[in-house]
Design an enzyme around this catalytic site. Structure first.
Site, PDB file in Angstrom:
ATOM      1  N   GLU A 122     -26.656 -21.886   4.491  1.00 50.86           N
ATOM      2  CA  GLU A 122     -27.988 -21.289   4.350  1.00 50.86           C
ATOM      3  C   GLU A 122     -28.566 -21.665   2.990  1.00 50.86           C
ATOM      4  OE1 GLU A 122     -28.343 -16.983   3.718  1.00 50.86           O
ATOM      5  OE2 GLU A 122     -30.119 -16.968   4.995  1.00 50.86           O
TER       6      GLU A 122
ATOM      7  N   SER B  25      -5.592  -2.831  -2.004  1.00 48.89           N
ATOM      8  CA  SER B  25      -4.374  -3.076  -1.209  1.00 48.89           C
ATOM      9  C   SER B  25      -4.012  -4.563  -1.176  1.00 48.89           C
ATOM     10  CB  SER B  25      -4.566  -2.575   0.222  1.00 48.89           C
ATOM     11  OG  SER B  25      -3.490  -3.047   1.018  1.00 48.89           O
TER      12      SER B  25
ATOM     13  N   LYS C 238      -1.904   9.883   4.549  1.00 53.56           N
ATOM     14  CA  LYS C 238      -0.635   9.870   5.289  1.00 53.56           C
ATOM     15  C   LYS C 238      -0.385  11.202   6.025  1.00 53.56           C
ATOM     16  CE  LYS C 238       1.532   6.423   2.353  1.00 53.56           C
ATOM     17  NZ  LYS C 238       2.652   6.003   1.541  1.00 53.56           N
TER      18      LYS C 238
ATOM     19  N   ASP D 113       8.340   4.341   4.762  1.00 50.38           N
ATOM     20  CA  ASP D 113       8.708   4.594   3.359  1.00 50.38           C
ATOM     21  C   ASP D 113      10.119   5.194   3.314  1.00 50.38           C
ATOM     22  OD1 ASP D 113       6.223   3.800   2.339  1.00 50.38           O
ATOM     23  OD2 ASP D 113       5.376   5.816   2.477  1.00 50.38           O
TER      24      ASP D 113
ATOM     25  N   GLY E  45       3.329  13.110  -1.047  1.00 54.58           N
ATOM     26  CA  GLY E  45       3.569  12.357   0.182  1.00 54.58           C
ATOM     27  C   GLY E  45       4.795  11.462   0.110  1.00 54.58           C
TER      28      GLY E  45
ATOM     29  N   GLY F  21      10.305  -0.090  -7.728  1.00 55.29           N
ATOM     30  CA  GLY F  21       9.413   0.336  -6.645  1.00 55.29           C
ATOM     31  C   GLY F  21       8.969  -0.831  -5.777  1.00 55.29           C
TER      32      GLY F  21
ATOM     33  N   GLN G  41       9.413  -1.320   2.924  1.00 54.20           N
ATOM     34  CA  GLN G  41       8.622  -0.567   3.917  1.00 54.20           C
ATOM     35  C   GLN G  41       7.653  -1.500   4.646  1.00 54.20           C
ATOM     36  OE1 GLN G  41       5.214   0.298   3.894  1.00 54.20           O
ATOM     37  NE2 GLN G  41       4.797  -0.779   1.979  1.00 54.20           N
TER      38      GLN G  41
ATOM     39  N   GLN H 246       7.503  -2.249   8.612  1.00 60.39           N
ATOM     40  CA  GLN H 246       6.241  -2.027   9.311  1.00 60.39           C
ATOM     41  C   GLN H 246       5.865  -3.266  10.143  1.00 60.39           C
ATOM     42  OE1 GLN H 246       2.685  -1.348   6.778  1.00 60.39           O
ATOM     43  NE2 GLN H 246       2.937   0.721   7.549  1.00 60.39           N
TER      44      GLN H 246
HETATM   45  P1  NAP Z   1       0.826  12.271  -4.252  1.00 58.71           P
HETATM   46  O1  NAP Z   1       0.992  12.783  -2.869  1.00 58.71           O
HETATM   47  O2  NAP Z   1      -0.503  12.374  -4.901  1.00 58.71           O
HETATM   48  O3  NAP Z   1       1.919  13.040  -5.180  1.00 58.71           O
HETATM   49  C1  NAP Z   1       1.933  12.875  -6.580  1.00 58.71           C
HETATM   50  C2  NAP Z   1       3.168  13.587  -7.162  1.00 58.71           C
HETATM   51  O4  NAP Z   1       3.206  13.322  -8.562  1.00 58.71           O
HETATM   52  C3  NAP Z   1       3.137  15.104  -6.999  1.00 58.71           C
HETATM   53  O5  NAP Z   1       4.443  15.579  -6.844  1.00 58.71           O
HETATM   54  C4  NAP Z   1       2.524  15.543  -8.340  1.00 58.71           C
HETATM   55  O6  NAP Z   1       2.881  16.868  -8.694  1.00 58.71           O
HETATM   56  C5  NAP Z   1       3.192  14.564  -9.271  1.00 58.71           C
HETATM   57  N1  NAP Z   1       2.470  14.383 -10.519  1.00 58.71           N
HETATM   58  C6  NAP Z   1       1.314  13.695 -10.684  1.00 58.71           C
HETATM   59  N2  NAP Z   1       0.950  13.731 -11.984  1.00 58.71           N
HETATM   60  C7  NAP Z   1       1.888  14.431 -12.639  1.00 58.71           C
HETATM   61  C8  NAP Z   1       2.078  14.794 -13.992  1.00 58.71           C
HETATM   62  N3  NAP Z   1       1.205  14.424 -14.945  1.00 58.71           N
HETATM   63  N4  NAP Z   1       3.163  15.514 -14.331  1.00 58.71           N
HETATM   64  C9  NAP Z   1       4.060  15.885 -13.400  1.00 58.71           C
HETATM   65  N5  NAP Z   1       3.948  15.568 -12.088  1.00 58.71           N
HETATM   66  C10 NAP Z   1       2.872  14.846 -11.710  1.00 58.71           C
HETATM   67  O7  NAP Z   1       1.200  10.730  -4.342  1.00 58.71           O
HETATM   68  P2  NAP Z   1       2.309   9.955  -3.468  1.00 58.71           P
HETATM   69  O8  NAP Z   1       1.683   9.361  -2.266  1.00 58.71           O
HETATM   70  O9  NAP Z   1       3.457  10.865  -3.261  1.00 58.71           O
HETATM   71  O10 NAP Z   1       2.687   8.741  -4.446  1.00 58.71           O
HETATM   72  C11 NAP Z   1       3.463   8.948  -5.626  1.00 58.71           C
HETATM   73  C12 NAP Z   1       3.791   7.584  -6.244  1.00 58.71           C
HETATM   74  O11 NAP Z   1       4.644   6.846  -5.361  1.00 58.71           O
HETATM   75  C13 NAP Z   1       2.567   6.699  -6.454  1.00 58.71           C
HETATM   76  O12 NAP Z   1       2.721   6.018  -7.689  1.00 58.71           O
HETATM   77  C14 NAP Z   1       2.633   5.704  -5.314  1.00 58.71           C
HETATM   78  O13 NAP Z   1       2.024   4.471  -5.641  1.00 58.71           O
HETATM   79  C15 NAP Z   1       4.141   5.542  -5.158  1.00 58.71           C
HETATM   80  N6  NAP Z   1       4.507   5.097  -3.797  1.00 58.71           N
HETATM   81  C16 NAP Z   1       5.239   3.941  -3.738  1.00 58.71           C
HETATM   82  C17 NAP Z   1       5.650   3.477  -2.504  1.00 58.71           C
HETATM   83  C18 NAP Z   1       6.432   2.198  -2.446  1.00 58.71           C
HETATM   84  O14 NAP Z   1       6.488   1.592  -1.382  1.00 58.71           O
HETATM   85  N7  NAP Z   1       7.063   1.800  -3.540  1.00 58.71           N
HETATM   86  C19 NAP Z   1       5.330   4.166  -1.317  1.00 58.71           C
HETATM   87  C20 NAP Z   1       4.602   5.348  -1.434  1.00 58.71           C
HETATM   88  C21 NAP Z   1       4.186   5.804  -2.684  1.00 58.71           C
HETATM   89  P3  NAP Z   1       2.015  18.143  -8.166  1.00 58.71           P
HETATM   90  O15 NAP Z   1       2.531  18.464  -6.807  1.00 58.71           O
HETATM   91  O16 NAP Z   1       2.263  19.182  -9.191  1.00 58.71           O
HETATM   92  O17 NAP Z   1       0.562  17.681  -8.153  1.00 58.71           O
END
Ligand code: NAP
Length: 471
Positions: free
Chosen positions: A30, A230, A279, A312, A335, A438, A445, A449
């Site tokens: 274009e 992503s 999730k 996971d 999660g 990680g 995972q 998948q």
């Molecule tokens: P999420 O559901 O948002 O949970 C976050 C967690 O971190 C909660 O337990 C939260 O505590 C805690 N947290 C956050 N900030 C904090 C702080 N300043 N001090 C203390 N605790 C804190 O997230 P998610 O999905 O579980 O993911 C968590 C991590 O895992 C991320 O970095 C993600 O990228 C990683 N992950 C990696 C894979 C992989 O394949 N390697 C797969 C999945 C996830 P509260 O409950 O008190 O808020």
């Protein structure tokens, strides 16, 4: 078919860019007369017949740069048509007949304010003029708007190009051929877009294999919000190609405006990865699949419904290694922690959970029969293996544990994978403890998948190549 829209300011620049676009795989180019500093260069350039060309002189009222008179605009288009243009774009609201030579008419409508209520009626009114093609380009912000554009493209078929502009519209730009579109618009390179959300032609062709997408292409997606970061397409698309499968994997921004069921129906998804923050929502919306304590990261369409599962959890267990009877301190209760807890409990680990919000830790511990330690006293927990499933360390140089905590006999497993080598892992390694990145869990995972999507593993060489791209 791919149409590269040029943002060239001069005929000389356009000549060079037409050659570059053709080499990159453009079927059509274009030329935007409204972008040329000297629009009278348009017709002589077209007369050179360098490649199949679509000519457009877009007025500022429809998002273009033309501020001259309507009479001059139509004269430029007429001259370009008579010089041999293959296609000419005319806005239907300003439509006027003029000699068009052999140029095929693309009647267009642009909406930068969002999706009009009467979108389908506009399309029908445009079709009544019997152009060769109709083009509708709409800015979309919600998932439901994207799905409406996809539905319209499928209804209008191959004599139409429906463009969903903006980041949310990316799936339709990539999969236009899957849903019957005549062509999709691309930019020549990143930074030279003539409309919001255009992808570079190199990415459409190289990463997404857009030239061979057809109605038989299977569609897979990663669903999340935000989702543009992503890396999944960079792993899954080459993997589909490597196993000879006509399938594509695209990023779909998923918000509250559309259910999982609607996404699957309109995009005709075969399977999807689900990422933050959906999730738990996905676990509620699938028909089957409660593994992972209510968190689903994989959804597969099956006759009569959707099956959810969680890859996971097994990836964490695989990365942790032998853990039956071992004491595991699990940091976090979000999660990722829920999936890890589910997998580790099934593998026979003795789990203690520490989470900033203690109620969430208690709720999780109750489900798996584990114990809880207050976040402030997490260092006192007995632990042979420590799993960080908090987001501490993600994009920062922090660790949920002090450097003095670590002993040689321990194993540190981090779910955080950006950066790849976190402070949590570096401190553990410095004390002589074993570590698991990680990245390994992420790749594990993803591999599981892919196997659930296709029945095959990702070829090892591709996994190694992809691992090398992660920082
Ligand atoms: P999420 O559901 O948002 O949970 C976050 C967690 O971190 C909660 O337990 C939260 O505590 C805690 N947290 C956050 N900030 C904090 C702080 N300043 N001090 C203390 N605790 C804190 O997230 P998610 O999905 O579980 O993911 C968590 C991590 O895992 C991320 O970095 C993600 O990228 C990683 N992950 C990696 C894979 C992989 O394949 N390697 C797969 C999945 C996830 P509260 O409950 O008190 O808020």
């Amino acid at each position: 078919m791919i149409c590269v829209s040029l943002a060239a300011r001069t005929a000389a620049q356009a000549r060079a860019e037409i050659a570059e676009a053709a080499a990159a795989g453009a079927d059509l180019v274009e030329i935007r007369g409204d972008w040329l500093e000297n629009p009278s260069e348009l017709a002589p350039l077209v007369a050179e017949r360098l490649h199949p060309l679509l000519v457009t002189v877009r007025s500022s009222a429809e998002g273009g740069r033309w501020n001259g008179s309507e009479e001059d605009r139509l004269r430029l288009l007429e001259e370009a048509c008579l010089a041999g243009a293959d296609y000419v774009d005319l806005e239907w609201k300003r439509f006027q007949e003029f000699p068009r030579g052999h140029a095929r008419l693309v009647l267009s409508h642009h909406d930068f304010d969002g999706i009009p209520k009467d979108l389908e009626a506009i399309a029908a009114a445009m079709a009544e003029r019997r152009p060769d093609f109709v083009k509708l380009a709409i800015c979309v912000e919600r998932t439901a708007d994207l799905l409406r554009c996809v539905r319209l493209q499928k209804t209008l078929g191959g004599r139409a190009v429906v463009v969903a502009m903006g980041e949310v519209g990316e799936p339709l730009r990539i999969l236009s051929g899957r849903y019957g579109g005549a062509w999709t618009y691309a930019s020549l390179r990143a930074g030279s877009e003539t409309a919001p959300g255009q992808l570079p032609v190199g990415e459409l062709v190289g990463l997404y294999g857009a030239k061979s997408i057809d109605r038989g292409t299977e569609v897979y997606a990663v669903l999340g919000r935000p989702v543009s970061h992503s890396r999944g397409p960079f792993l899954f698309n080459p993997a589909f190609r490597a196993i000879g499968r006509n399938a594509r994997y695209v990023r779909v921004p998923w918000d509250d405006s559309a259910s999982l069921r609607l996404l699957y129906a309109e995009l005709e998804l075969r399977g999807a990865s689900v990422t933050i923050p959906h999730k738990e929502r996905a676990a509620r919306e699938v028909d089957e699949g409660t593994e992972g304590f209510g968190t689903v990261n994989t959804v597969i369409a099956e006759a009569g419904g959707f099956r959810g599962s969680n890859t996971d959890a097994p990836a964490v267990v695989e990365a942790v290694g032998e853990c039956a009877g071992k004491s595991v301190l699990l940091l976090g209760a979000g999660g990722a922690a829920r999936a890890a807890a589910w997998g580790l409990a099934r593998a026979g680990a003795r789990i203690t959970i520490a989470n900033r919000t203690i109620e969430r830790a208690r709720e999780l511990a109750d489900r798996l029969g584990g114990t809880v330690v207050p976040w402030a006293r997490r260092e006192e927990a007995d632990a042979e293996i420590v799993v960080n499933a908090t987001s501490i360390g993600m994009g920062s140089d922090e660790s949920p544990m002090p450097p003095t905590y670590w002993r040689r006999s321990m194993r540190a497993v981090d779910l955080v994978y950006t950066p790849r080598d976190t402070r949590f892992l570096r401190d553990a390694r410095a004390a002589g403890a074993a570590t698991v990145e990680g990245t390994e869990i992420f790749l594990g995972q993803a591999d599981l998948q892919f196997e659930r999507f296709t029945g095959q593993k990702i070829p090892g060489a591709l996994l190694r190549e992809f691992r090398a791209t992660l920082q």
